[in-house]
Design a protein around this motif. Structure first.
Motif, PDB file in Angstrom:
ATOM      1  N   ARG A 240       0.821  -1.207   0.000  1.00 24.19           N
ATOM      2  CA  ARG A 240       0.000   0.000   0.000  1.00 24.19           C
ATOM      3  C   ARG A 240       0.859   1.263   0.000  1.00 24.19           C
ATOM      4  NH1 ARG A 240       0.923  -2.168   4.839  1.00 24.19           N
ATOM      5  NH2 ARG A 240       1.108  -0.872   6.715  1.00 24.19           N
ATOM      6  N   SER A 241       0.211   2.388  -0.186  1.00 26.16           N
ATOM      7  CA  SER A 241       0.841   3.693  -0.047  1.00 26.16           C
ATOM      8  C   SER A 241       0.250   4.375   1.176  1.00 26.16           C
ATOM      9  CB  SER A 241       0.597   4.548  -1.295  1.00 26.16           C
ATOM     10  OG  SER A 241       1.270   3.982  -2.410  1.00 26.16           O
ATOM     11  N   VAL A 242       1.123   4.938   2.005  1.00 24.75           N
ATOM     12  CA  VAL A 242       0.698   5.544   3.267  1.00 24.75           C
ATOM     13  C   VAL A 242       0.975   7.041   3.233  1.00 24.75           C
ATOM     14  CG1 VAL A 242       1.078   5.559   5.767  1.00 24.75           C
ATOM     15  CG2 VAL A 242       1.187   3.401   4.500  1.00 24.75           C
ATOM     16  N   PRO A 243      -0.003   7.869   3.585  1.00 25.17           N
ATOM     17  CA  PRO A 243       0.229   9.319   3.588  1.00 25.17           C
ATOM     18  C   PRO A 243       1.198   9.722   4.704  1.00 25.17           C
ATOM     19  CG  PRO A 243      -1.918   8.810   4.517  1.00 25.17           C
ATOM     20  CD  PRO A 243      -1.381   7.522   3.958  1.00 25.17           C
ATOM     21  N   ILE A 244       2.055  10.701   4.401  1.00 27.79           N
ATOM     22  CA  ILE A 244       2.978  11.231   5.411  1.00 27.79           C
ATOM     23  C   ILE A 244       2.289  12.407   6.102  1.00 27.79           C
ATOM     24  CG2 ILE A 244       5.221  12.311   5.813  1.00 27.79           C
ATOM     25  CD1 ILE A 244       6.222  10.902   3.262  1.00 27.79           C
ATOM     26  N   LEU A 245       1.927  12.239   7.351  1.00 31.27           N
ATOM     27  CA  LEU A 245       1.250  13.289   8.105  1.00 31.27           C
ATOM     28  C   LEU A 245       2.256  14.360   8.523  1.00 31.27           C
ATOM     29  CD1 LEU A 245      -1.037  11.051  10.362  1.00 31.27           C
ATOM     30  CD2 LEU A 245      -1.516  11.984   8.087  1.00 31.27           C
ATOM     31  N   ASP A 246       1.771  15.569   8.740  1.00 39.29           N
ATOM     32  CA  ASP A 246       2.640  16.698   9.094  1.00 39.29           C
ATOM     33  C   ASP A 246       3.587  16.402  10.255  1.00 39.29           C
ATOM     34  OD1 ASP A 246       1.704  18.259   7.072  1.00 39.29           O
ATOM     35  OD2 ASP A 246       0.318  19.430   8.305  1.00 39.29           O
ATOM     36  N   PRO A 247       3.095  15.832  11.381  1.00 40.02           N
ATOM     37  CA  PRO A 247       3.997  15.620  12.526  1.00 40.02           C
ATOM     38  C   PRO A 247       5.159  14.670  12.222  1.00 40.02           C
ATOM     39  CG  PRO A 247       1.697  15.390  13.184  1.00 40.02           C
ATOM     40  CD  PRO A 247       1.723  15.410  11.692  1.00 40.02           C
ATOM     41  N   LEU A 248       5.009  13.825  11.201  1.00 39.43           N
ATOM     42  CA  LEU A 248       6.054  12.849  10.887  1.00 39.43           C
ATOM     43  C   LEU A 248       7.186  13.450  10.054  1.00 39.43           C
ATOM     44  CD1 LEU A 248       7.157   9.961  10.844  1.00 39.43           C
ATOM     45  CD2 LEU A 248       5.595   9.454   8.938  1.00 39.43           C
ATOM     46  N   LEU A 249       6.917  14.507   9.346  1.00 43.56           N
ATOM     47  CA  LEU A 249       7.886  15.065   8.398  1.00 43.56           C
ATOM     48  C   LEU A 249       9.274  15.328   8.986  1.00 43.56           C
ATOM     49  CD1 LEU A 249       5.926  17.482   6.035  1.00 43.56           C
ATOM     50  CD2 LEU A 249       7.438  15.609   5.380  1.00 43.56           C
ATOM     51  N   PRO A 250       9.399  16.051  10.119  1.00 43.22           N
ATOM     52  CA  PRO A 250      10.748  16.329  10.630  1.00 43.22           C
ATOM     53  C   PRO A 250      11.527  15.073  11.004  1.00 43.22           C
ATOM     54  CG  PRO A 250       9.064  16.980  12.227  1.00 43.22           C
ATOM     55  CD  PRO A 250       8.362  16.697  10.942  1.00 43.22           C
ATOM     56  N   TYR A 251      10.841  14.076  11.557  1.00 47.10           N
ATOM     57  CA  TYR A 251      11.506  12.818  11.909  1.00 47.10           C
ATOM     58  C   TYR A 251      11.994  12.101  10.644  1.00 47.10           C
ATOM     59  CZ  TYR A 251       9.101  13.482  16.401  1.00 47.10           C
ATOM     60  OH  TYR A 251       8.640  13.978  17.598  1.00 47.10           O
ATOM     61  N   LEU A 252      11.143  12.116   9.617  1.00 44.19           N
ATOM     62  CA  LEU A 252      11.465  11.415   8.379  1.00 44.19           C
ATOM     63  C   LEU A 252      12.637  12.083   7.666  1.00 44.19           C
ATOM     64  CD1 LEU A 252      10.246   8.884   7.256  1.00 44.19           C
ATOM     65  CD2 LEU A 252       8.636  10.264   5.936  1.00 44.19           C
ATOM     66  N   ILE A 321      -5.016   2.525   4.730  1.00 42.03           N
ATOM     67  CA  ILE A 321      -3.738   3.066   5.201  1.00 42.03           C
ATOM     68  C   ILE A 321      -2.931   2.001   5.936  1.00 42.03           C
ATOM     69  CG2 ILE A 321      -2.680   4.664   6.869  1.00 42.03           C
ATOM     70  CD1 ILE A 321      -4.845   6.691   6.125  1.00 42.03           C
ATOM     71  N   VAL A 322      -3.604   1.199   6.757  1.00 49.45           N
ATOM     72  CA  VAL A 322      -2.880   0.235   7.594  1.00 49.45           C
ATOM     73  C   VAL A 322      -2.810  -1.163   6.976  1.00 49.45           C
ATOM     74  CG1 VAL A 322      -3.384   1.491   9.711  1.00 49.45           C
ATOM     75  CG2 VAL A 322      -4.939  -0.334   8.963  1.00 49.45           C
ATOM     76  N   GLY A 323      -3.391  -1.333   5.786  1.00 51.39           N
ATOM     77  CA  GLY A 323      -3.268  -2.613   5.089  1.00 51.39           C
ATOM     78  C   GLY A 323      -4.219  -3.682   5.564  1.00 51.39           C
ATOM     79  N   HIS A 324      -5.406  -3.281   6.033  1.00 51.19           N
ATOM     80  CA  HIS A 324      -6.430  -4.254   6.386  1.00 51.19           C
ATOM     81  C   HIS A 324      -7.324  -4.526   5.180  1.00 51.19           C
ATOM     82  CE1 HIS A 324      -6.500  -4.093  11.084  1.00 51.19           C
ATOM     83  NE2 HIS A 324      -5.397  -4.579  10.582  1.00 51.19           N
ATOM     84  N   LYS A 325      -7.924  -5.691   5.181  1.00 48.80           N
ATOM     85  CA  LYS A 325      -8.728  -6.117   4.037  1.00 48.80           C
ATOM     86  C   LYS A 325      -9.947  -5.239   3.845  1.00 48.80           C
ATOM     87  CE  LYS A 325     -11.090 -10.212   2.178  1.00 48.80           C
ATOM     88  NZ  LYS A 325     -11.407 -11.649   2.409  1.00 48.80           N
ATOM     89  N   ASN A 326     -10.608  -4.886   4.955  1.00 55.48           N
ATOM     90  CA  ASN A 326     -11.828  -4.098   4.859  1.00 55.48           C
ATOM     91  C   ASN A 326     -12.095  -3.345   6.156  1.00 55.48           C
ATOM     92  OD1 ASN A 326     -12.936  -6.090   6.655  1.00 55.48           O
ATOM     93  ND2 ASN A 326     -13.374  -7.381   4.875  1.00 55.48           N
ATOM     94  N   ALA A 327     -13.133  -2.525   6.149  1.00 58.32           N
ATOM     95  CA  ALA A 327     -13.486  -1.718   7.323  1.00 58.32           C
ATOM     96  C   ALA A 327     -13.946  -2.595   8.476  1.00 58.32           C
ATOM     97  CB  ALA A 327     -14.584  -0.719   6.947  1.00 58.32           C
ATOM     98  N   GLN A 328     -14.582  -3.718   8.152  1.00 58.81           N
ATOM     99  CA  GLN A 328     -15.080  -4.615   9.197  1.00 58.81           C
ATOM    100  C   GLN A 328     -13.945  -5.115  10.079  1.00 58.81           C
ATOM    101  OE1 GLN A 328     -17.062  -8.081   7.685  1.00 58.81           O
ATOM    102  NE2 GLN A 328     -17.758  -8.770   9.689  1.00 58.81           N
ATOM    103  N   GLN A 329     -12.803  -5.383   9.461  1.00 58.96           N
ATOM    104  CA  GLN A 329     -11.643  -5.863  10.212  1.00 58.96           C
ATOM    105  C   GLN A 329     -11.189  -4.818  11.225  1.00 58.96           C
ATOM    106  OE1 GLN A 329      -8.606  -7.214   7.548  1.00 58.96           O
ATOM    107  NE2 GLN A 329      -7.412  -8.216   9.128  1.00 58.96           N
ATOM    108  N   ILE A 330     -11.253  -3.557  10.853  1.00 60.29           N
ATOM    109  CA  ILE A 330     -10.890  -2.467  11.768  1.00 60.29           C
ATOM    110  C   ILE A 330     -11.856  -2.421  12.944  1.00 60.29           C
ATOM    111  CG2 ILE A 330     -10.839   0.049  12.024  1.00 60.29           C
ATOM    112  CD1 ILE A 330      -8.433  -0.683  10.593  1.00 60.29           C
TER     113      ILE A 330
END
Length: 365
Positions: A240-252, A321-330
């Motif tokens: 999958r592709s995961v969005p980079i959230l603002d708080p993560l940018l400086p660490y990355l 985002i987290v690589g789950h099959k569907n919303a039900q799994q969440i």
């Protein structure tokens, strides 16, 4: 077909089965009466069994290997293509250690159940069931090769949860802040990626700099590292592709400055062999901060739970985002952590708002 001969003072029978000569002691002394008994009573029955093939079948079965290790090797050979092969190998070793002195045709359902009940004292019911399934797979292999007629590990019922479950209660906002403030260097950057993407430990260790697109603000997850091997992620949905959230940018950005072929490189070069090294730092950090211990995987649960509570995206979007099959799994896994969130909604909401009602009426009208 069957002849009598003498060895010492005892009588023996000699005959051929499956092209092989057999010599068996009768346990009888060499006397006229015993010879007559063998000719009239024993030899006719033995010849009948030879002619019917019964003795040949018995001889064939006697030649079939009975050692559990023989079928454990065949079982592992059939699983070599699996990503979980290393884990299976360790489980097979434990099974062999338990039953190494017992032939497969001597293993009973009671033995299997007693072993499983013993496992339940130290490991979870889920893991215990995995061990029983591995033993069942080995014994099924023995059944295929006719070493046994019935698999004694099939249908073994286990009681419900008897071992304490691992604490994976999500970390609070304050705990996350404290953890990131207290960690240092690459380990802090690793934890930031974990908390702000919800990626699995092995997925994070398998990230390469080219997987990160700062312009599009995306991290591509397409590998996993487990037990030193680089493989694909856990499931097809985990690529999958995961969005980079603002708080993560400086660490990355900070980690990219020190990255090599891999985003997180071992001090000896190359990728880490697995999460064990990270776990060492994690355990020390938890102990130093005095935070109630949860395993490293809880960073993933924390991300998912807090994103659910934020209401900033749909459950389906979060599952992607987290690589789950569907919303039900969440929802099945995390709904228990967001109890009473419904009580925090604004009381000004009016489901029968006149403007909304009029708009619908106009549409229908």
């Amino acid at each position: 077909m069957v002849s009598i001969y003498k060895r010492g003072s005892r009588l023996y029978l000699q005959y051929t089965v499956n092209g092989k000569r057999k010599q068996k002691s009768t346990g009888l002394d060499d006397t006229p009466a015993n010879r007559k008994y063998l000719r009239e009573r024993v030899i006719p029955e033995l010849e009948r069994r030879i002619e019917s093939g019964a003795l040949a079948e018995e001889a064939r079965r006697d030649e079939i290997p009975k050692a559990l290790s023989h079928y454990a090797a065949k079982y592992l050979e059939s699983k070599e293509h699996l990503k979980t092969y290393w884990e299976l190998l360790q489980m097979v070793k434990r099974v062999e250690a338990e039953f190494k002195s017992t032939d497969v045709d001597k293993i009973t359902r009671g033995m299997v159940r007693d072993w499983a009940m013993g496992l339940l004292k130290t490991i979870s019911p889920t893991t215990t069931r995995k061990y029983v399934n591995v033993l069942g797979g080995i014994l099924e292999m023995a059944k295929d090769y006719e070493a046994i007629q019935v698999n004694p590990a099939t249908g073994i019922k286990l009681p419900g949860k008897t071992a304490p479950t691992r604490n994976r209660t999500p970390f609070s906002t304050e705990e996350v802040a404290l953890i990131l403030e207290s960690a240092a260097g690459w380990f802090r950057n690793y934890l930031a990626v974990a908390f702000y993407t919800g990626a699995r430990p092995g997925e994070i260790l398998a990230i390469k700099p080219e997987d990160i697109d700062l312009k599009r603000r995306v991290i591509r997850i397409e590998r996993n590292i487990r037990h030193g091997k680089v493989t694909t992620p856990k499931t097809a949905y985990s690529v999958r592709s995961v969005p980079i959230l603002d708080p993560l940018l400086p660490y990355l950005r900070g980690q990219l400055m020190q990255a090599g072929e891999w985003l997180f490189e071992s001090p000896r070069g190359g990728h880490y062999n697995g999460a064990r090294k990270v776990m060492y730092h994690w355990q020390n950090l938890m102990e130093r901060l005095g935070i109630e211990y949860r395993d490293l995987y809880t960073t993933r649960h924390t991300f998912i739970t807090h994103m659910l509570m934020s209401g900033e995206l749909s459950v389906l979007e979060l599952a992607q985002i987290v690589g789950h099959k569907n919303a039900q799994q969440i929802m099945q896994s995390y709904a228990r952590f967001i109890n009473e969130q419904h009580l925090k909604i604004s009381r000004e909401i009016d489901p029968f708002n006149k403007k909304a009602t009029d708009k619908v009426a106009d549409t229908l009208g």
